[in-house]
Design an enzyme around this catalytic site. Sequence first.
Site, PDB file in Angstrom:
ATOM      1  N   SER A   8       0.835  -1.199   0.000  1.00  0.00           N
ATOM      2  CA  SER A   8       0.000   0.000   0.000  1.00  0.00           C
ATOM      3  C   SER A   8       0.870   1.248   0.000  1.00  0.00           C
ATOM      4  CB  SER A   8      -0.914   0.009   1.224  1.00  0.00           C
ATOM      5  OG  SER A   8      -1.626   1.235   1.297  1.00  0.00           O
ATOM      6  N   HIS A  33      -0.933  -0.882  -4.511  1.00  0.00           N
ATOM      7  CA  HIS A  33      -2.242  -0.429  -4.058  1.00  0.00           C
ATOM      8  C   HIS A  33      -2.172   1.057  -3.717  1.00  0.00           C
ATOM      9  CE1 HIS A  33      -6.286  -1.089  -2.473  1.00  0.00           C
ATOM     10  NE2 HIS A  33      -5.950  -0.278  -1.468  1.00  0.00           N
ATOM     11  N   ASP A  35      -4.208   4.163  -2.339  1.00  0.00           N
ATOM     12  CA  ASP A  35      -5.390   4.616  -1.601  1.00  0.00           C
ATOM     13  C   ASP A  35      -5.643   6.091  -1.882  1.00  0.00           C
ATOM     14  OD1 ASP A  35      -6.271   2.293  -0.157  1.00  0.00           O
ATOM     15  OD2 ASP A  35      -4.465   2.464   1.063  1.00  0.00           O
ATOM     16  N   MET A  37      -7.987   9.190  -0.986  1.00  0.00           N
ATOM     17  CA  MET A  37      -8.918   9.658   0.045  1.00  0.00           C
ATOM     18  C   MET A  37      -9.202  11.139  -0.136  1.00  0.00           C
ATOM     19  SD  MET A  37      -7.298   7.783   3.388  1.00  0.00           S
ATOM     20  CE  MET A  37      -6.578   6.151   3.300  1.00  0.00           C
ATOM     21  N   HIS A  66      -7.705   2.582  -5.422  1.00  0.00           N
ATOM     22  CA  HIS A  66      -8.830   2.349  -4.515  1.00  0.00           C
ATOM     23  C   HIS A  66      -9.410   3.714  -4.138  1.00  0.00           C
ATOM     24  CE1 HIS A  66      -9.935   0.957  -0.130  1.00  0.00           C
ATOM     25  NE2 HIS A  66     -10.996   1.344  -0.822  1.00  0.00           N
ATOM     26  N   MET A  68     -11.504   5.916  -2.241  1.00  0.00           N
ATOM     27  CA  MET A  68     -12.290   6.130  -1.017  1.00  0.00           C
ATOM     28  C   MET A  68     -12.793   7.563  -1.046  1.00  0.00           C
ATOM     29  SD  MET A  68      -9.929   4.377   1.911  1.00  0.00           S
ATOM     30  CE  MET A  68      -8.465   3.531   1.364  1.00  0.00           C
ATOM     31  N   MET A 137     -12.920  -4.716   2.929  1.00  0.00           N
ATOM     32  CA  MET A 137     -12.150  -3.993   3.927  1.00  0.00           C
ATOM     33  C   MET A 137     -12.101  -4.791   5.227  1.00  0.00           C
ATOM     34  SD  MET A 137     -11.117  -1.283   2.385  1.00  0.00           S
ATOM     35  CE  MET A 137     -10.388  -0.470   3.817  1.00  0.00           C
ATOM     36  N   GLY A 142      -9.805   4.851   5.806  1.00  0.00           N
ATOM     37  CA  GLY A 142      -9.469   6.230   6.133  1.00  0.00           C
ATOM     38  C   GLY A 142      -8.081   6.443   6.694  1.00  0.00           C
ATOM     39  N   GLY A 144      -4.083   4.375   7.665  1.00  0.00           N
ATOM     40  CA  GLY A 144      -3.224   3.210   7.681  1.00  0.00           C
ATOM     41  C   GLY A 144      -2.900   2.795   9.104  1.00  0.00           C
ATOM     42  N   GLY A 145      -2.358   1.589   9.253  1.00  0.00           N
ATOM     43  CA  GLY A 145      -1.882   1.137  10.554  1.00  0.00           C
ATOM     44  C   GLY A 145      -2.937   0.650  11.517  1.00  0.00           C
ATOM     45  N   ASP A 176      -7.977  -5.538   2.305  1.00  0.00           N
ATOM     46  CA  ASP A 176      -7.226  -4.325   2.629  1.00  0.00           C
ATOM     47  C   ASP A 176      -7.454  -3.966   4.083  1.00  0.00           C
ATOM     48  OD1 ASP A 176      -5.890  -1.918   2.689  1.00  0.00           O
ATOM     49  OD2 ASP A 176      -7.307  -0.847   1.413  1.00  0.00           O
ATOM     50  N   GLY A 177      -6.356  -3.970   4.867  1.00  0.00           N
ATOM     51  CA  GLY A 177      -6.440  -3.479   6.232  1.00  0.00           C
ATOM     52  C   GLY A 177      -5.891  -4.428   7.273  1.00  0.00           C
ATOM     53  N   GLY A 198       0.126  -2.501   4.180  1.00  0.00           N
ATOM     54  CA  GLY A 198       0.866  -1.256   4.284  1.00  0.00           C
ATOM     55  C   GLY A 198       1.946  -1.345   5.337  1.00  0.00           C
ATOM     56  N   SER A 199       1.587  -1.079   6.594  1.00  0.00           N
ATOM     57  CA  SER A 199       2.573  -1.127   7.665  1.00  0.00           C
ATOM     58  C   SER A 199       3.135  -2.533   7.848  1.00  0.00           C
ATOM     59  CB  SER A 199       1.953  -0.634   8.982  1.00  0.00           C
ATOM     60  OG  SER A 199       0.818  -1.416   9.338  1.00  0.00           O
TER      61      SER A 199
END
Length: 220
Positions: A8, A33, A35, A37, A66, A68, A137, A142, A144-145, A176-177, A198-199
């Site tokens: 991500s 990916h 994101d 927003m 993606h 959002m 999701m 909204g 990351g982490g 994702d998430g 991501g993280s």
Amino acid sequence: MSIQIAPSLLSADFANLERDVLRCQNAGAEVLHIDVMDGHFVPNITIGPLVVNALRPKSKMIFDCHLMISNPDQYVSQFAEAGADWISIHVETTNHLHRSIDLIKKSGVKAGAVVNPLTPLTTVYDALEYLDFVLLMSVNPGFGGQSFIPSFLKKCETLKTFLVKNSLDNIAIEVDGGVKLSNVRDVVSAGASIIVSGSGLFSGNLEQNIQEMKNAVIDL
């Protein structure tokens, strides 16, 4: 269906995006990916088509945008023209999902629908025949982490069963998430084949983390 690892961009170093994108690619990631927003549908603001366009010549990875964002139809063509290969929109953001999917397809890219953790799967069932993938999701969108929401696993299993039962198993399930090395096998076992992290990848040694995540699911 082969498993694709999708780092991500949200967790990359924004002062060195090109460097981190190339690190992901060189480590064997297939998908990037991205994101997007807008500060309306979700409280955060990230990037737009200009950044996608700037990165596009730098990488051969699939660009997975993606959205959002509220009113995604207004921006689909911009992201497609900027270099997106896949575009996904949240079912919660459009009153006319069929029209939105058709707009994505007519832009020449693959179309995905995104379902938030407490949005029923039934909101996307009638659209499945028009989709290339569904993004589930496993956190609230909204930021990351965030921590992985365990109820995702049952939801993913339910969707996978529905796809197989209705001869729609060519449609990929993306997650994702909160996906990390510690839970990625459970996620893939539940039916996901596109793994956004991501993280879980960018914390520590990015290249090593990508390889370890790929190796963790190679036998599934």
